[in-house]
Design an enzyme around this catalytic site. Structure first.
Site, short mmCIF file in Angstrom:
data_model
loop_
_atom_site.label_atom_id
_atom_site.label_comp_id
_atom_site.label_asym_id
_atom_site.label_seq_id
_atom_site.Cartn_x
_atom_site.Cartn_y
_atom_site.Cartn_z
N CYS A 297 0.89 -1.16 0.00
CA CYS A 297 0.00 0.00 0.00
C CYS A 297 0.92 1.21 0.00
CB CYS A 297 -0.90 0.00 1.23
SG CYS A 297 -1.91 1.50 1.36
N CYS B 181 -0.41 4.24 2.22
CA CYS B 181 -0.58 4.16 3.67
C CYS B 181 -0.25 2.76 4.16
CB CYS B 181 -2.00 4.58 4.06
SG CYS B 181 -2.23 4.67 5.83
N SER B 182 -1.28 1.97 4.47
CA SER B 182 -1.00 0.71 5.16
C SER B 182 -2.12 -0.31 4.96
CB SER B 182 -0.84 0.99 6.65
OG SER B 182 -1.98 1.69 7.11
N CYS B 183 -2.90 -0.18 3.88
CA CYS B 183 -4.01 -1.09 3.65
C CYS B 183 -3.51 -2.53 3.62
CB CYS B 183 -4.72 -0.73 2.35
SG CYS B 183 -5.47 0.89 2.46
#
Lengths: 218, 219
Positions: free
Chosen positions: A115, A118-120
């Site tokens: 991702c 971000c951090s999906c």
């Protein structure tokens, strides 16, 4: 379990990291006090959130999905056709796994998930993401230099294998289904699940060889 | 926005360093910050896209120097102030000095597990046919919105093809700004690594990325 019960665990952290950590701890404690006093949050609910993601949700869920796919051809086809439903049939549903897609590694294609924004990450099958997954080195480099990143993990796909990097920019969550290791014919789903590492389901690792799996050492 | 979070293709951040036997949290404040963000999200005071946009607006030097859950904390503090739920002084002091805002919901302990198991699906009913079909050649638009977007810089202006249709999903560019869900068709778009990075990239390698219809134009 309240914020205060945990204080003694982290005195050693404070020694190493100094005043910055103190400041962050104080800010978070102030926030919790304020939001509780305002009546916006229930302290007991906070504990349930934490307990859930520390003890109930993790890569063991995903490993069960992969082991089932390796063992059951009907399930395997369902997983690649409608991953959300197939995964839900094993009891794994909900937050950060609402729209799942399973990616099949083959001798020709190695899939890897990132991702960049971000951090999906598929919480329902892998739990919360590790720090490296959320950090700039991985997020920046996975798309431009995937083989270099794989080298950092000690993974070297064959020259002829193509790399396919999936950037999770929407609410679709991806899990990689690694190739079943050789020498696992006839193994039970439980033993197969022991071979499936978290990183093999992100695409930055490979499953363990049968003799290296914890279940086989008993 | 072209913020510090849009990291795809950036260089100089060094090697990826995995941690062996990594714990779920590295300090107790991370646990509490994580839970506070989830609990406040459950109040409906803002949506997940607004949370993401709040984190992206942390000034670049601060964003890149912050650990992950500290980015979450800073984003939430910003939202609390913007939404009128607390003042900066209250947040710094940890004491309420004003009447609390009225919130539509509150996550009680018994609600947490059912709510997590339900999640928050973003797929919606289609009201118009999809503009593209699988296999269509498309170009990611060149655009630089100052609000939230999921079109990373590294694909803007590049040619790809529709690899799959994902259905109609809430459009974060609108939802993050508080302008409503405005659902749109979402596609998995395949870009050849060489189209994005040039001749040094390996032929046959691909990047697949989920893009909303508004980000795409036919080629």
């Amino acid at each position: 379990m309240s914020a205060h019960d945990h204080d003694h665990h982290h005195d050693h952290d404070r020694d190493h990291e100094g005043s910055h950590l103190d400041e962050v701890e104080l800010r978070v404690r102030a926030l919790e006090t304020l939001l509780t006093e305002k009546g916006y949050v229930d302290p007991a609910a906070l504990d349930v959130f934490i307990e859930t993601y520390e003890t109930k949700v993790g890569p063991r869920n995903g490993a069960k999905v992969v082991a089932r796919a390796w063992s059951d051809e009907t399930f395997r086809r369902w997983l690649f056709d409608d991953a959300t439903a197939a995964i839900a049939s094993l009891g794994f549903t909900g937050r950060q796994g609402e729209h799942m897609v399973a990616l099949e590694n083959t001798p020709d294609i190695h899939n890897m998930v990132v991702c960049t924004l971000c951090s999906c990450y598929p919480w329902t099958v892998l739990g919360l993401p590790p720090v490296w997954y959320k950090s700039p080195p991985y997020r920046s480099r996975a798309v431009i230099d995937p083989r270099g990143v794989l080298e950092d993990f000690g993974v070297a796909p064959p020259e002829a294998t193509k790399i396919r990097v999936w950037d999770s920019t929407a609410e679709v969550r991806y899990m990689v289904v690694p190739m079943r290791p050789d020498g696992t014919d006839g193994m039970s789903e439980d033993l197969l699940a022991d071979l499936v590492t978290r990183d093999s389901m992100i695409g930055t690792g490979l499953p363990l060889a049968p003799k290296a799996a914890p279940g086989m050492q008993k | 926005m072209n913020g510090p979070h849009d990291l795809g293709g950036a260089q100089g951040f060094g090697a990826v360093v995995p941690e062996r036997d990594e714990p779920w949290f590295h300090a107790d404040w991370e646990r509490r910050a994580f839970a506070l963000v989830l609990a406040m999200g459950a109040t409906g005071a803002w949506n997940l896209d607004m949370s993401r946009y709040a984190r992206e607006r942390i000034p670049p030097a601060d964003y890149l120097a912050s650990t992950y859950y500290d980015i979450w904390r800073k984003g939430m503090e910003r939202l609390l102030v913007e939404q009128g739920l607390a003042t900066a002084e209250e947040i710094a002091g940890g004491r309420s000095a004003r009447t609390p805002a009225k919130l539509s919901r509150k996550a009680m302990a018994a609600d947490v597990l059912p709510a997590l198991a339900r999640g928050a699906p973003t797929e919606r009913e289609a009201v118009a046919p999809a503009r593209f079909k699988q296999g269509d050649a498309v170009r990611a638009r060149t655009m630089n919105p100052v609000g939230h977007t999921r079109l990373p810089r590294y694909v803007r202006g590049r040619n790809g093809r529709i690899a799959a249709i994902r259905g109609v999903h809430v459009f974060p560019d609108s939802n993050a700004m508080g302008h409503g869900e405005d659902p749109r068709w979402l596609y998995s778009v395949a870009f050849e690594a060489r189209e994005l990075w040039g001749e040094e990239a390996r032929a046959g390698d691909e990047i697949r990325i989920d893009l909303w219809e508004a980000y795409l134009e036919p080629v």
